[in-house]
Motif scaffolding. Sequence first.
Motif, PDB file in Angstrom:
ATOM      1  N   LYS A  85     -12.679  36.607  44.481  1.00 42.74           N
ATOM      2  CA  LYS A  85     -12.686  35.982  43.272  1.00 42.74           C
ATOM      3  C   LYS A  85     -13.701  36.712  42.341  1.00 42.74           C
ATOM      4  CE  LYS A  85     -10.509  31.544  43.993  1.00 42.74           C
ATOM      5  NZ  LYS A  85     -10.716  30.224  44.147  1.00 42.74           N
ATOM      6  N   THR A  86     -14.992  36.935  43.187  1.00 40.92           N
ATOM      7  CA  THR A  86     -16.065  37.305  42.362  1.00 40.92           C
ATOM      8  C   THR A  86     -15.814  38.901  42.150  1.00 40.92           C
ATOM      9  OG1 THR A  86     -17.642  35.851  43.386  1.00 40.92           O
ATOM     10  CG2 THR A  86     -18.506  37.941  42.538  1.00 40.92           C
ATOM     11  N   GLN A  87     -15.267  39.589  43.093  1.00 34.43           N
ATOM     12  CA  GLN A  87     -14.947  41.093  43.048  1.00 34.43           C
ATOM     13  C   GLN A  87     -13.741  41.216  42.093  1.00 34.43           C
ATOM     14  OE1 GLN A  87     -12.974  42.620  46.414  1.00 34.43           O
ATOM     15  NE2 GLN A  87     -13.821  44.682  46.138  1.00 34.43           N
ATOM     16  N   GLU A  88     -12.963  40.438  41.918  1.00 33.15           N
ATOM     17  CA  GLU A  88     -11.900  40.392  40.801  1.00 33.15           C
ATOM     18  C   GLU A  88     -12.468  40.259  39.542  1.00 33.15           C
ATOM     19  OE1 GLU A  88      -8.764  37.602  41.504  1.00 33.15           O
ATOM     20  OE2 GLU A  88      -8.162  38.905  43.554  1.00 33.15           O
ATOM     21  N   THR A  89     -13.516  39.323  39.412  1.00 29.64           N
ATOM     22  CA  THR A  89     -13.983  39.011  38.086  1.00 29.64           C
ATOM     23  C   THR A  89     -14.776  40.287  37.703  1.00 29.64           C
ATOM     24  OG1 THR A  89     -14.027  36.650  38.634  1.00 29.64           O
ATOM     25  CG2 THR A  89     -15.514  37.329  36.917  1.00 29.64           C
ATOM     26  N   LEU A  90     -15.592  40.505  38.722  1.00 31.45           N
ATOM     27  CA  LEU A  90     -16.492  41.738  38.120  1.00 31.45           C
ATOM     28  C   LEU A  90     -15.640  43.137  37.866  1.00 31.45           C
ATOM     29  CD1 LEU A  90     -19.413  41.365  40.996  1.00 31.45           C
ATOM     30  CD2 LEU A  90     -19.607  41.127  38.628  1.00 31.45           C
ATOM     31  N   SER A  91     -14.470  43.322  38.584  1.00 36.83           N
ATOM     32  CA  SER A  91     -13.532  44.440  38.366  1.00 36.83           C
ATOM     33  C   SER A  91     -12.908  44.204  36.891  1.00 36.83           C
ATOM     34  CB  SER A  91     -12.690  44.627  39.241  1.00 36.83           C
ATOM     35  OG  SER A  91     -11.755  45.350  38.968  1.00 36.83           O
ATOM     36  N   ALA A  93     -14.423  42.497  34.291  1.00 40.74           N
ATOM     37  CA  ALA A  93     -15.345  42.788  33.506  1.00 40.74           C
ATOM     38  C   ALA A  93     -16.121  44.061  33.331  1.00 40.74           C
ATOM     39  CB  ALA A  93     -16.665  41.950  33.914  1.00 40.74           C
ATOM     40  N   GLY A  94     -15.747  44.847  34.411  1.00 38.90           N
ATOM     41  CA  GLY A  94     -16.225  46.238  34.445  1.00 38.90           C
ATOM     42  C   GLY A  94     -15.105  47.243  33.377  1.00 38.90           C
ATOM     43  N   GLN A  95     -13.883  46.746  33.641  1.00 31.96           N
ATOM     44  CA  GLN A  95     -12.720  47.343  32.851  1.00 31.96           C
ATOM     45  C   GLN A  95     -12.899  47.051  31.400  1.00 31.96           C
ATOM     46  OE1 GLN A  95      -9.323  45.747  34.773  1.00 31.96           O
ATOM     47  NE2 GLN A  95      -9.276  47.222  36.699  1.00 31.96           N
ATOM     48  N   LYS A  96     -13.287  45.840  31.027  1.00 30.72           N
ATOM     49  CA  LYS A  96     -13.646  45.433  29.684  1.00 30.72           C
ATOM     50  C   LYS A  96     -14.736  46.062  28.911  1.00 30.72           C
ATOM     51  CE  LYS A  96     -11.106  40.565  30.132  1.00 30.72           C
ATOM     52  NZ  LYS A  96     -11.309  39.259  30.045  1.00 30.72           N
ATOM     53  N   THR A  97     -15.601  46.239  29.954  1.00 30.12           N
ATOM     54  CA  THR A  97     -16.852  47.005  29.431  1.00 30.12           C
ATOM     55  C   THR A  97     -16.411  48.455  29.285  1.00 30.12           C
ATOM     56  OG1 THR A  97     -18.308  45.365  30.574  1.00 30.12           O
ATOM     57  CG2 THR A  97     -19.326  47.505  29.964  1.00 30.12           C
ATOM     58  N   SER A  98     -15.696  48.923  30.058  1.00 30.21           N
ATOM     59  CA  SER A  98     -15.521  50.413  29.983  1.00 30.21           C
ATOM     60  C   SER A  98     -14.641  50.608  28.622  1.00 30.21           C
ATOM     61  CB  SER A  98     -14.740  50.874  31.032  1.00 30.21           C
ATOM     62  OG  SER A  98     -14.312  52.120  31.243  1.00 30.21           O
ATOM     63  N   ALA A  99     -13.652  49.579  28.334  1.00 33.51           N
ATOM     64  CA  ALA A  99     -12.845  49.740  27.075  1.00 33.51           C
ATOM     65  C   ALA A  99     -13.619  49.720  26.122  1.00 33.51           C
ATOM     66  CB  ALA A  99     -11.721  48.715  27.468  1.00 33.51           C
ATOM     67  N   ALA A 100     -14.609  48.852  25.961  1.00 32.73           N
ATOM     68  CA  ALA A 100     -15.371  48.499  24.933  1.00 32.73           C
ATOM     69  C   ALA A 100     -16.273  49.934  24.498  1.00 32.73           C
ATOM     70  CB  ALA A 100     -16.447  47.228  24.889  1.00 32.73           C
TER      71      ALA A 100
END
Length: 186
Positions: A85-91, A93-100
């Motif tokens: 679950k933590t790995q999915e959440t961080l992934s 978050a990383g995708q959203k940050t990358s998009a931003a």
Amino acid sequence: MDSASQGVAPRTPAVEGLTEVEEEELRAELAKVEEEIVTLRQVLAAKERHCGELKRRLGLSTLGELKQNLSRSWHDVQVSTAYKKTQETLSQAGQKTSAALSTMGSAISRKLGDMRAHPFSHSFSSYSIRHSISMPAMRNSATFKSFEDRVGTIKSKVVGSRENGIDNLPSSPGSGEQPLPDHAPF
């Protein structure tokens, strides 16, 4: 064997609710269980010594076992639901940050493009960016001179060594040892 040497408590008055016969049976069972515990400890110690000897003969070390235990523990952590679950959440978050960041980079690029297309303002319309960079104040600054000296030193080493027939730059495999073209803007 004496009951005192086996760790059995000395005889005390009967516990409330127990008859003397029940108390004797419990004391006998306690002595038997304590004796089995001592025997099991001896057997366990012998098995541990035998296990250690086998590992020594096989060349297995404590460090190797520790690595194996850590590897097994890390694997157990990785398959745990909390880790997943933590790995999915961080992934996510990383995708959203990358998009931003990508969106922000595009916006900055557009703004810079707009700035190039239009003069800054009426007061700066006669000055270009190139002129502001070449202004004497900037060229005479310690930072600019230090940068210019370093670039000059690097250029002289690269160009100077090529002129002398020495190529100090690492060549990539299959490059055929051909010198690089001199496209330096210096």
